[in-house]
Design a protein around this motif. Structure first.
Motif, PDB file in Angstrom:
ATOM      1  N   VAL A  73       0.816  -1.222   0.000  1.00 24.44           N
ATOM      2  CA  VAL A  73       0.000   0.000   0.000  1.00 24.44           C
ATOM      3  C   VAL A  73       0.848   1.269   0.000  1.00 24.44           C
ATOM      4  O   VAL A  73       0.351   2.352  -0.294  1.00 24.44           O
TER       5      VAL A  73
ATOM      6  N   SER B 247      -3.455   3.257   0.675  1.00 25.04           N
ATOM      7  CA  SER B 247      -3.342   2.831  -0.704  1.00 25.04           C
ATOM      8  C   SER B 247      -3.898   3.896  -1.650  1.00 25.04           C
ATOM      9  O   SER B 247      -3.311   4.204  -2.694  1.00 25.04           O
TER      10      SER B 247
ATOM     11  N   GLY C  30      -6.654  -4.483  -3.521  1.00 27.28           N
ATOM     12  CA  GLY C  30      -5.458  -4.767  -2.726  1.00 27.28           C
ATOM     13  C   GLY C  30      -4.721  -6.036  -3.107  1.00 27.28           C
ATOM     14  O   GLY C  30      -4.717  -6.445  -4.275  1.00 27.28           O
TER      15      GLY C  30
ATOM     16  N   TYR D 161      -5.214   0.608   5.561  1.00 26.84           N
ATOM     17  CA  TYR D 161      -4.523   0.139   4.352  1.00 26.84           C
ATOM     18  C   TYR D 161      -5.222   0.713   3.127  1.00 26.84           C
ATOM     19  O   TYR D 161      -4.597   1.149   2.174  1.00 26.84           O
ATOM     20  N   GLU D 162      -6.560   0.696   3.153  1.00 25.41           N
ATOM     21  CA  GLU D 162      -7.352   1.193   2.033  1.00 25.41           C
ATOM     22  C   GLU D 162      -7.059   2.684   1.803  1.00 25.41           C
ATOM     23  O   GLU D 162      -6.833   3.116   0.678  1.00 25.41           O
TER      24      GLU D 162
ATOM     25  N   SER E  25      -1.427   6.709  -1.976  1.00 25.88           N
ATOM     26  CA  SER E  25      -0.302   6.313  -2.838  1.00 25.88           C
ATOM     27  C   SER E  25      -0.709   6.339  -4.312  1.00 25.88           C
ATOM     28  O   SER E  25       0.065   6.771  -5.170  1.00 25.88           O
ATOM     29  N   GLU E  26      -1.948   5.896  -4.601  1.00 29.74           N
ATOM     30  CA  GLU E  26      -2.401   5.803  -5.990  1.00 29.74           C
ATOM     31  C   GLU E  26      -2.535   7.150  -6.686  1.00 29.74           C
ATOM     32  O   GLU E  26      -2.379   7.238  -7.899  1.00 29.74           O
TER      33      GLU E  26
END
Lengths: 294, 384
Positions: free
Chosen positions: A142, A163, B341, A159-160, A166-167
């Protein structure tokens, strides 16, 4: 040291020979972390993934210079494992174990204060600084090195959100999962000054949830002492009172701990509060532009 | 958490030296008559329904008796009755006492201070939330030294107790604090703590035991009655499962993500009925078990929302596909899957091969779920 962990971090894994201990030792190594020792009483002299295993924390510290312990020991034995880490002079313990009785945690927290050992957790994913080190279980995929700090009471939701950050091409300085239990070793309020002092963090994302008053207290700290922009998200706005929503600490009791109260407090302190988790990256980008740091 | 009834709480009080009136628990009106006739419970006595809900006095769940016949009548009137959704299965018979003063003491956890807190109030017998702050004293207790003498003296001062009553309180607080710690309680509360004939007596008992300490308190296992039957099965399988009021079933991983999923659904007008948190697992069998459990809750539509971290997307997909094979045709439900994920592509391919389309955007999939629920509701209305 940036926030809690950096390139000088030397990780010890208590409970390294258990399934979770072994799996996450490998992941920490892949993240670039120096995992220098493991401890499992009775298994001293063996090795796990090239990491030497010792019978006691004192021996592990003496021989390897470990300075952070990640604890995977099952709940009934977690208090004793933590006290052993304190007595061996470990300054930071990341307790991943869930379901530790809160009475044990009260003893651990106050004993840790006496001994100078900070706790992250329990029931937490730990700490990660991309490009430097990870002490815990946050998935490596992530992350992207960057300048956004993240503090959270949850695991997967963090984490979501990380992530998502980061995206959109941004990245993280340090991410701390503080844990979902009613009694945690480090609260938002205590983590905020670390990010304020961290020259590698430009903005902080705070992921809270219903239950307790940690977010309201964080809002107070942000209002008084925190100068960097803050983006927040609070989970559990639709949760009914009196139900424990998966985390032991996520419960609305006697009308306290509602999402509405937390959102109002954070907005009053100047934070941008996302309505949905997927709005966080957009708000982060906007606030960074607003602060002149694209 | 395990909430103890007053009677069970008072049994613990006796064990820890907290004074309570002489009394006995029974499940039959005949036994109530015998206990009073043979003076195992002195008359006059009070008969109290053993339910967890508050407001028993106003609700007719507390009665008085001066003779064994009256005790029998009162017990018969209360036993088997519904009180705020609970059936009364047990009554506590206890000597009726002449109350001189009503006070309040409790130990609870202060999450912010990370300390036990002793609350003492000069006003008791009413809800503590309704008592003016000036009448209440809150003292944090350091767990390493424990509850010490000056803290107990300060509580006596707050309650206006001196001489033998202060000595009574000193012993009582030590016992109550020991109970709080040794029984792993989240809350121990005496309301009212009464002054009766120059002594202190606990006239009610509220004790809540923490779940996480179950490994050292097997004695409370049978008292966990706050769960629905499906919640109980889930607990045995170590799956977090909570039943709510709506029709949509939600399966997610992690408490925070699960709550966020419910929030997003609610924003679009969906009503979640069950949520199930897979937690961190790398065992497809656990995922299968979770789906089978969900199907037993009879949801109108199921929303699977997974962010693959410690729990990988392909693990969940494998578990789901296995579960779909085992759910009988008539118990099938529409499914919306959203996975992101770790090992996302692999998970998506496994789902695709089993005919399950998966999305990646939370916003879009939540809308799809709410649409599917409306369709299911309309279909249900047609067949009905």
């Amino acid at each position: 040291m940036t926030v809690l962990v950096d390139r000088d971090t030397r990780v010890l894994v208590q409970g390294i020979t258990g399934h979770q201990g072994t799996v996450h030792t490998v992941q920490m190594q892949k993240f670039g972390t120096r995992v220098v020792a493991g401890v499992t009483p009775g298994k001293g002299g063996t090795a796990v993934e090239g990491v030497p295993v010792f019978d006691s924390v004192a021996e592990a510290v003496g021989k390897t210079g470990a300075n952070v312990s990640v604890i995977f020991v099952p709940a009934p034995f977690a208090k004793d494992a933590f006290v052993e880490a304190c007595d061996a002079g470990i300054p930071l313990a990341v307790i991943v174990t869930e379901h530790i009785p809160f009475h044990d945690m009260l003893t651990m927290f106050h004993y840790g204060r006496l001994r100078g050992t900070r706790i992250i957790g329990p029931n937490c994913p730990g700490v990660a600084a991309p490009g430097k080190a990870k002490a815990g279980i946050i998935p490596n995929v992530v992350f992207r090195p960057g300048r956004v700090g993240v503090i959270s009471r949850s695991g997967t939701l963090t984490y979501e959100i990380v992530s998502g950050i980061s995206e959109v091409g941004l990245g993280e300085s340090t991410c701390i999962g503080l844990g979902g239990d009613p009694v945690v070793g480090t609260s938002f309020t205590e983590a905020l000054p670390m990010f304020e002092a961290d020259p590698e963090t430009d903005l902080l994302v705070l992921v809270g949830e219903i239950g307790g008053t940690a977010e309201e207290e964080a809002a107070e700290e942000i209002h008084r002492h925190f100068t960097k922009p803050v983006v927040a998200y609070i989970a559990g706005g639709s949760a009914p009172p009196g139900k424990r929503m998966g985390h032991a600490g996520a419960i609305i009791a006697q009308g306290r701990g509602t999402a509405a109260s937390k959102v109002a407090a954070l907005e009053a302190a100047g934070a941008a509060v996302a309505r949905f988790p997927y709005e966080v990256p957009t708000l982060v980008a906007e606030r960074l532009r607003g602060a002149g740091r694209p | 958490m395990v909430k103890l009834t007053e009677g069970r709480g008072k049994e613990l009080f006796r064990k820890y030296g907290v004074p309570v009136p002489p009394g006995r628990l029974t499940r039959s009106a005949g036994e109530a008559e015998r206990l009073t006739r043979e003076q195992e419970v002195p008359l006059p006595c009070v008969i109290k329904a053993q339910v967890l809900a508050g407001g028993r006095g106003k609700g007719g769940a507390v009665r008085f008796a001066a003779t064994p016949e009256e005790a029998k009548e009162a017990a018969a009137a209360i036993l088997g009755q519904q009180f705020q959704g609970e059936t009364v299965r047990e009554v506590l018979l206890e000597r009726r006492v002449a109350i001189e003063r009503e006070l309040y003491v409790s130990f609870a956890l202060d999450r912010s201070l990370r300390l036990p807190i002793l609350i003492a109030s000069r006003q008791g017998g009413v809800e503590i939330e309704s008592v003016a702050d000036a009448a209440i004293d809150r003292q944090a207790v350091e767990p390493l030294p424990g509850l010490v003498a000056y803290e107990r003296r300060r509580a006596a001062g707050t309650l206006g107790l001196a001489g033998p009553l202060a000595a009574d309180l000193d012993r009582l607080l030590q016992g109550l604090y020991r109970l709080f710690q040794e029984e792993d309680a989240e809350l121990v509360e005496i309301n009212p703590l009464a002054v009766v004939d120059g002594h202190l007596l606990a006239l009610d008992a509220k004790v809540i035991i923490e779940d996480d300490a179950a490994f050292r308190h097997p004695e409370y296992a049978e008292l966990r009655d706050d769960r629905t039957p499906l919640e109980e099965i889930a607990r045995e399988k170590e799956i977090a499962f909570v039943q709510l009021d709506g029709n949509i079933g939600v399966i997610a991983n992690g408490a925070g993500l699960t709550m966020a999923t419910l929030d997003v659904l609610s924003r679009f007008g969906g009503r979640p009925g069950v949520f199930l948190d897979l937690g961190g697992t790398d065992d497809p069998n656990k995922v299968t078990e979770a789906f089978l459990l969900m199907s037993r809750a009879r949801p109108s539509v199921v929303f699977l929302n997974i962010f693959g971290g410690v729990t990988r997307c392909d693990t969940v997909a494998r578990g789901l596909v296995e579960a779909l094979k085992r759910v009988p045709e008539r118990e099938r439900f529409p499914l919306v899957a959203r996975i992101r994920g770790n090992n996302e592509a692999e998970g998506r391919a496994i789902l695709q091969s089993a005919g399950v389309t998966s999305l990646s955007d939370l916003h879009d999939s939540a809308q799809a779920v709410v649409e599917a629920e409306k369709t299911a509701a309309a279909a249900g209305a047609r067949t009905a």
